[in-house]
Design a protein around this motif. Sequence first.
Motif, PDB file in Angstrom:
ATOM      1  N   ARG A   1      48.789  44.608  22.394  1.00  0.00           N
ATOM      2  CA  ARG A   1      47.979  45.537  21.615  1.00  0.00           C
ATOM      3  C   ARG A   1      46.586  45.607  22.224  1.00  0.00           C
ATOM      4  N   ILE A   2      46.146  46.828  22.479  1.00  0.00           N
ATOM      5  CA  ILE A   2      44.794  47.058  22.987  1.00  0.00           C
ATOM      6  C   ILE A   2      44.036  47.696  21.834  1.00  0.00           C
ATOM      7  N   GLN A   3      43.146  46.933  21.228  1.00  0.00           N
ATOM      8  CA  GLN A   3      42.434  47.410  20.052  1.00  0.00           C
ATOM      9  C   GLN A   3      40.943  47.458  20.334  1.00  0.00           C
ATOM     10  N   GLY A   4      40.294  48.501  19.832  1.00  0.00           N
ATOM     11  CA  GLY A   4      38.870  48.672  20.074  1.00  0.00           C
ATOM     12  C   GLY A   4      38.649  49.539  21.294  1.00  0.00           C
ATOM     13  N   LYS A   5      37.781  49.073  22.185  1.00  0.00           N
ATOM     14  CA  LYS A   5      37.420  49.851  23.369  1.00  0.00           C
ATOM     15  C   LYS A   5      37.833  49.116  24.634  1.00  0.00           C
ATOM     16  N   GLY A   6      38.824  49.652  25.312  1.00  0.00           N
ATOM     17  CA  GLY A   6      39.322  49.047  26.550  1.00  0.00           C
ATOM     18  C   GLY A   6      38.491  49.508  27.736  1.00  0.00           C
ATOM     19  N   THR A   7      37.872  48.554  28.421  1.00  0.00           N
ATOM     20  CA  THR A   7      36.985  48.887  29.534  1.00  0.00           C
ATOM     21  C   THR A   7      37.322  48.055  30.767  1.00  0.00           C
ATOM     22  N   ALA A   8      36.562  48.292  31.822  1.00  0.00           N
ATOM     23  CA  ALA A   8      36.722  47.550  33.075  1.00  0.00           C
ATOM     24  C   ALA A   8      36.536  46.048  32.869  1.00  0.00           C
ATOM     25  N   THR A   9      35.837  45.662  31.847  1.00  0.00           N
ATOM     26  CA  THR A   9      35.648  44.238  31.540  1.00  0.00           C
ATOM     27  C   THR A   9      36.969  43.594  31.138  1.00  0.00           C
ATOM     28  N   HIS A  10      37.837  44.374  30.498  1.00  0.00           N
ATOM     29  CA  HIS A  10      39.072  43.828  29.943  1.00  0.00           C
ATOM     30  C   HIS A  10      40.318  44.142  30.770  1.00  0.00           C
ATOM     31  N   SER A  11      40.270  45.205  31.571  1.00  0.00           N
ATOM     32  CA  SER A  11      41.489  45.614  32.273  1.00  0.00           C
ATOM     33  C   SER A  11      41.981  44.624  33.330  1.00  0.00           C
ATOM     34  N   PRO A  12      41.120  43.846  34.007  1.00  0.00           N
ATOM     35  CA  PRO A  12      41.691  42.866  34.946  1.00  0.00           C
ATOM     36  C   PRO A  12      42.571  41.828  34.253  1.00  0.00           C
ATOM     37  N   ALA A  13      42.162  41.349  33.082  1.00  0.00           N
ATOM     38  CA  ALA A  13      42.977  40.366  32.350  1.00  0.00           C
ATOM     39  C   ALA A  13      44.279  41.002  31.887  1.00  0.00           C
ATOM     40  N   PHE A  14      44.195  42.243  31.415  1.00  0.00           N
ATOM     41  CA  PHE A  14      45.388  42.971  30.987  1.00  0.00           C
ATOM     42  C   PHE A  14      46.356  43.133  32.161  1.00  0.00           C
TER      43      PHE A  14
ATOM     44  N   ARG B   1      45.738  36.110  21.255  1.00  0.00           N
ATOM     45  CA  ARG B   1      44.699  36.833  21.982  1.00  0.00           C
ATOM     46  C   ARG B   1      44.690  36.472  23.463  1.00  0.00           C
ATOM     47  N   ILE B   2      44.535  37.473  24.305  1.00  0.00           N
ATOM     48  CA  ILE B   2      44.361  37.273  25.746  1.00  0.00           C
ATOM     49  C   ILE B   2      42.858  37.321  25.993  1.00  0.00           C
ATOM     50  N   GLU B   3      42.313  36.247  26.476  1.00  0.00           N
ATOM     51  CA  GLU B   3      40.880  36.193  26.772  1.00  0.00           C
ATOM     52  C   GLU B   3      40.650  36.651  28.209  1.00  0.00           C
ATOM     53  N   PRO B   4      39.689  37.538  28.414  1.00  0.00           N
ATOM     54  CA  PRO B   4      39.401  37.958  29.791  1.00  0.00           C
ATOM     55  C   PRO B   4      38.882  36.783  30.622  1.00  0.00           C
ATOM     56  N   ASP B   5      39.441  36.637  31.811  1.00  0.00           N
ATOM     57  CA  ASP B   5      38.966  35.614  32.734  1.00  0.00           C
ATOM     58  C   ASP B   5      37.696  36.105  33.410  1.00  0.00           C
ATOM     59  N   GLU B   6      36.930  35.166  33.906  1.00  0.00           N
ATOM     60  CA  GLU B   6      35.776  35.526  34.725  1.00  0.00           C
ATOM     61  C   GLU B   6      36.308  36.049  36.053  1.00  0.00           C
ATOM     62  N   VAL B   7      35.838  37.205  36.449  1.00  0.00           N
ATOM     63  CA  VAL B   7      36.205  37.738  37.754  1.00  0.00           C
ATOM     64  C   VAL B   7      34.928  37.935  38.553  1.00  0.00           C
ATOM     65  N   SER B   8      35.031  37.755  39.839  1.00  0.00           N
ATOM     66  CA  SER B   8      33.856  37.929  40.687  1.00  0.00           C
ATOM     67  C   SER B   8      33.471  39.400  40.739  1.00  0.00           C
ATOM     68  N   LYS B   9      32.258  39.639  41.132  1.00  0.00           N
ATOM     69  CA  LYS B   9      31.777  41.011  41.288  1.00  0.00           C
ATOM     70  C   LYS B   9      32.662  41.754  42.287  1.00  0.00           C
ATOM     71  N   GLN B  10      33.067  41.079  43.331  1.00  0.00           N
ATOM     72  CA  GLN B  10      33.925  41.650  44.374  1.00  0.00           C
ATOM     73  C   GLN B  10      35.304  42.018  43.809  1.00  0.00           C
TER      74      GLN B  10
END
Length: 183
Positions: free
Chosen positions: A19-32, A115-124
């Motif tokens: 379930r993607i609830q709220g606002k799905g952005t670039a911050t969350h899509s790598p974890a997804f 809940r799937i927590e977004p991992d830290e991803v590098s800027k790259q």
Amino acid sequence: MTIRCDLCVSRTNDGFIVRIQGKGTATHSPAFAAFVKGCLVEDPAATVTADLLGCEYLDSTFLGCLLKLQRTGTAKRFHVVADDAARSRLLTATCVDKYLTLLSKAPQSTGTFLRIEPDEVSKQELGRHMQEAHEVLGELPSPSASVFKRIAEQLAHDLEQEEEEQDNSMLFDTAVVTPPPRP
């Protein structure tokens, strides 16, 4: 400012529902994306369904991520739940709805949603993820395709420059300087 997005997953009879609830952005899509790819690789029979019914907004990176997952050769195993309202709100402006395997109803959950927590991803890594998502959107025959292509090209250029700068700074970090000989 943090944009609220909840990614919650549960098992279904055939695999998983996210379930993607709220606002799905670039911050969350790598974890997804990482979760979906992991499920599809780990269990070759599993299907993964992305449920957009509770989603208010998807940015272009998340849209491209959905499309890229659909195109990865697992098209028959990746589905998106979006009723007419969700399609209109999230997918039709970019024509993405025409290229996703859409369901109007979510499969039945057989367990608790976690809940799937977004991992830290590098800027790259984030930059590469965004570039690839926009490249996929730029390939669609849509009015926005040229805009997405330019964004992907700019991101590729920025990533290349950043890599060059990083390589050059590493040269200076590892240089050995010897003192001049004494007279």
